[in-house]
Scaffold this active site. Sequence first.
Site, PDB file in Angstrom:
ATOM      1  N   LEU A 159       7.570   6.564   0.822  1.00  0.00           N
ATOM      2  CA  LEU A 159       8.290   6.140   2.029  1.00  0.00           C
ATOM      3  C   LEU A 159       9.294   7.156   2.575  1.00  0.00           C
ATOM      4  O   LEU A 159       9.570   7.167   3.760  1.00  0.00           O
ATOM      5  CB  LEU A 159       9.015   4.808   1.775  1.00  0.00           C
ATOM      6  CG  LEU A 159       8.142   3.618   1.361  1.00  0.00           C
ATOM      7  CD1 LEU A 159       8.968   2.343   1.376  1.00  0.00           C
ATOM      8  CD2 LEU A 159       6.936   3.469   2.275  1.00  0.00           C
TER       9      LEU A 159
ATOM     10  N   ASP B  19       0.828  -1.203   0.000  1.00  0.00           N
ATOM     11  CA  ASP B  19       0.000   0.000   0.000  1.00  0.00           C
ATOM     12  C   ASP B  19       0.869   1.263   0.000  1.00  0.00           C
ATOM     13  O   ASP B  19       1.857   1.352   0.752  1.00  0.00           O
ATOM     14  CB  ASP B  19      -0.877  -0.007   1.258  1.00  0.00           C
ATOM     15  CG  ASP B  19      -1.814   1.177   1.331  1.00  0.00           C
ATOM     16  OD1 ASP B  19      -2.740   1.224   0.515  1.00  0.00           O
ATOM     17  OD2 ASP B  19      -1.604   2.063   2.187  1.00  0.00           O
TER      18      ASP B  19
ATOM     19  N   GLU C 226       1.152  -0.736  -5.052  1.00  0.00           N
ATOM     20  CA  GLU C 226       0.095   0.259  -5.224  1.00  0.00           C
ATOM     21  C   GLU C 226       0.773   1.614  -5.356  1.00  0.00           C
ATOM     22  O   GLU C 226       1.159   2.245  -4.370  1.00  0.00           O
ATOM     23  CB  GLU C 226      -0.859   0.278  -4.030  1.00  0.00           C
ATOM     24  CG  GLU C 226      -2.120   1.057  -4.327  1.00  0.00           C
ATOM     25  CD  GLU C 226      -2.390   2.249  -3.420  1.00  0.00           C
ATOM     26  OE1 GLU C 226      -3.354   2.973  -3.700  1.00  0.00           O
ATOM     27  OE2 GLU C 226      -1.636   2.484  -2.464  1.00  0.00           O
TER      28      GLU C 226
HETATM   29  C1  NOJ Z   1      -4.502   3.251  -0.413  1.00  0.00           C
HETATM   30  C2  NOJ Z   1      -5.660   2.398   0.007  1.00  0.00           C
HETATM   31  O1  NOJ Z   1      -6.125   1.693  -1.118  1.00  0.00           O
HETATM   32  C3  NOJ Z   1      -6.708   3.307   0.586  1.00  0.00           C
HETATM   33  O2  NOJ Z   1      -7.898   2.624   0.836  1.00  0.00           O
HETATM   34  C4  NOJ Z   1      -6.170   3.959   1.834  1.00  0.00           C
HETATM   35  O3  NOJ Z   1      -7.083   4.925   2.307  1.00  0.00           O
HETATM   36  C5  NOJ Z   1      -4.836   4.657   1.544  1.00  0.00           C
HETATM   37  N1  NOJ Z   1      -3.942   3.860   0.776  1.00  0.00           N
HETATM   38  C6  NOJ Z   1      -4.144   4.981   2.843  1.00  0.00           C
HETATM   39  O4  NOJ Z   1      -3.659   3.798   3.420  1.00  0.00           O
END
Ligand code: NOJ
Length: 576
Positions: free
Chosen positions: A211, A206, A248
């Site tokens: 970072l 995520d 992500e």
């Molecule tokens: C990306 C996640 O997909 C999302 O749901 C979340 O709010 C943010 N990162 C923060 O962790």
Amino acid sequence: MPKELKDDPLWYKKAVFYEVFPRGFYDSNNDGFGDLKGVTEKLEFLSWLGIDCIWLLPFYASPMKDGGYDISDFENVDPSYGTFEDLIELIDKAHSMGIRVISDLVVNHSSDQHPWFLESRSSRDNPKADWYVWSDDDSLYSNARIIFTDVENSNWAWDQVRQQYYWHRFYSHQPDLNYDNPEVQEVMLNVVKRWLDLGLDGFRLDAVSYLFQRNNTNCENLPETHEFLKLLRKEIDSRYPNRVLLAEVNQWPTDLVDYFGEDDECHMCFQFPLMPRMFMAVRREQRLPITEILSLTPNIPENCQWGLFLRNHDELTLEQVSDEERDYMFSEYAKDNRMKRHMGIARRFAPLVDNSRSIAELLHSMLFSLPGSPILYYGDEIMMGDNTYLKDRDSVRTPMQWTPDRNGGFSLANFEQLYLPPLMDPVYGYQSVNVESQFKNPGSFLQWIKKLITVRSNYQVFGSGKFEILHDDNPSIFAFLRYFEEQIGASELIEENTVVEVDNIEIIDQTSANKVLCIYNLSRFAQPAELDLSKYKGAKLVELSGRVLFPQITESPYRFTLGPHGYYWFEITDQI
Ligand code: NOJ
């Protein structure tokens, strides 16, 4: 017969992924919240559907202010989701059915309730004082954008206890960990090992582009982040075979591909820039938004793979489009202001496409044939709707609709106890849209998508083949080839294909077909197409879902007629 888990380091290139929000999937103990045991109980369904890998949203201990992305203990399961043993049971059972399990790993931040943060904020000189990013000056790193612009006005928040500001890229209750501190890196690597030791097949990383922080940069995609990812990958490769890291990273293609490194960082990255352009293309009835972004996307290392998706648990993000394109998307897909969240549209797939079955089929067959591995979001296989009256992204996280019974078969708890109300409106409510009735109805979207998964799984070329766009003068037509360069034992394989019957597509062997032609009509009207296939002169086209033979290819342009939002997948073969 359940699939077998093969010893295959490249499994993720052929896999179909399925994203599960455990909170909303199935409530095994009827307390109103979905749980890990609930996911285990529904594995039979996922196995029937034919998916290869489950992606579990965070199940770690959390105050749940951001769907579990606000973690207060990285090493334990949140009690509302069950126990450690429940997770092990889920992984083991899934593996016995040939299904892998990856989970979210929130590397960038924790909850402000995490004991690390509580300690860190307690003074300026405690042992964890530097585990988070603290400053007296809230003008530092001012080039970094704010991600949740609609709810936060700074990336710094004032802490009353420590009398300093702390850095956060998301909600202010999610302080960023300080990766400049080697102890933080080490503790995160240990978290990774803990879960991999249990048998998890990998992670979705995520928010992994944020970072590090450096002055005079936008604090995204910094070289230090890539160094940390290389370290993480090395650790995994040295001890854990057949695992996957899925990044992500919501960035422009040229920055995105850096996360593959030279096949020494992440194995997969979500194809963020492509996703909104698929919706744009179908609304504009033109292929250009898709072909343009693909042409701007650099090649990726051979063993790496894109993660393709149409929707997920977040808003349909519009961070990677121009201002004009964003305005267009909002005006077309978020006619009401309450549909807008953060920088995107918090709606589910079916309502976005006005519940149109033909657009749903078109977009999903594109998702399953473009270069990458498709990732389905729970409920989209039955075309579930959303509830845009709910806050934040809860609009797209309502309970899975299993049956037409009470609470949609999600839970036997009282309605008032449910974590969110199930949909009950006449079009998308659980009485009309649910797994049970679509399972029984051969013409349902669920049955259609199961067949799509089967066809794709039968042809490795979709996961690993090369990609070439074919030109057509008609701008509504989008056509491309997926192909392997070398001809792998074509005649043997075709022999196998010839015994296949229309209603029994399951029996086709995986390796068949070296060349597949995919053709899509993005328009709501019938369209003609003419493709120059002359380099395959003498070969024939075989339509993949029914194995219907089409006329031989000649020197002349090959002519097709596609119905409104029509599509075909053909094998190109000279073996018949
Ligand atoms: C990306 C996640 O997909 C999302 O749901 C979340 O709010 C943010 N990162 C923060 O962790």
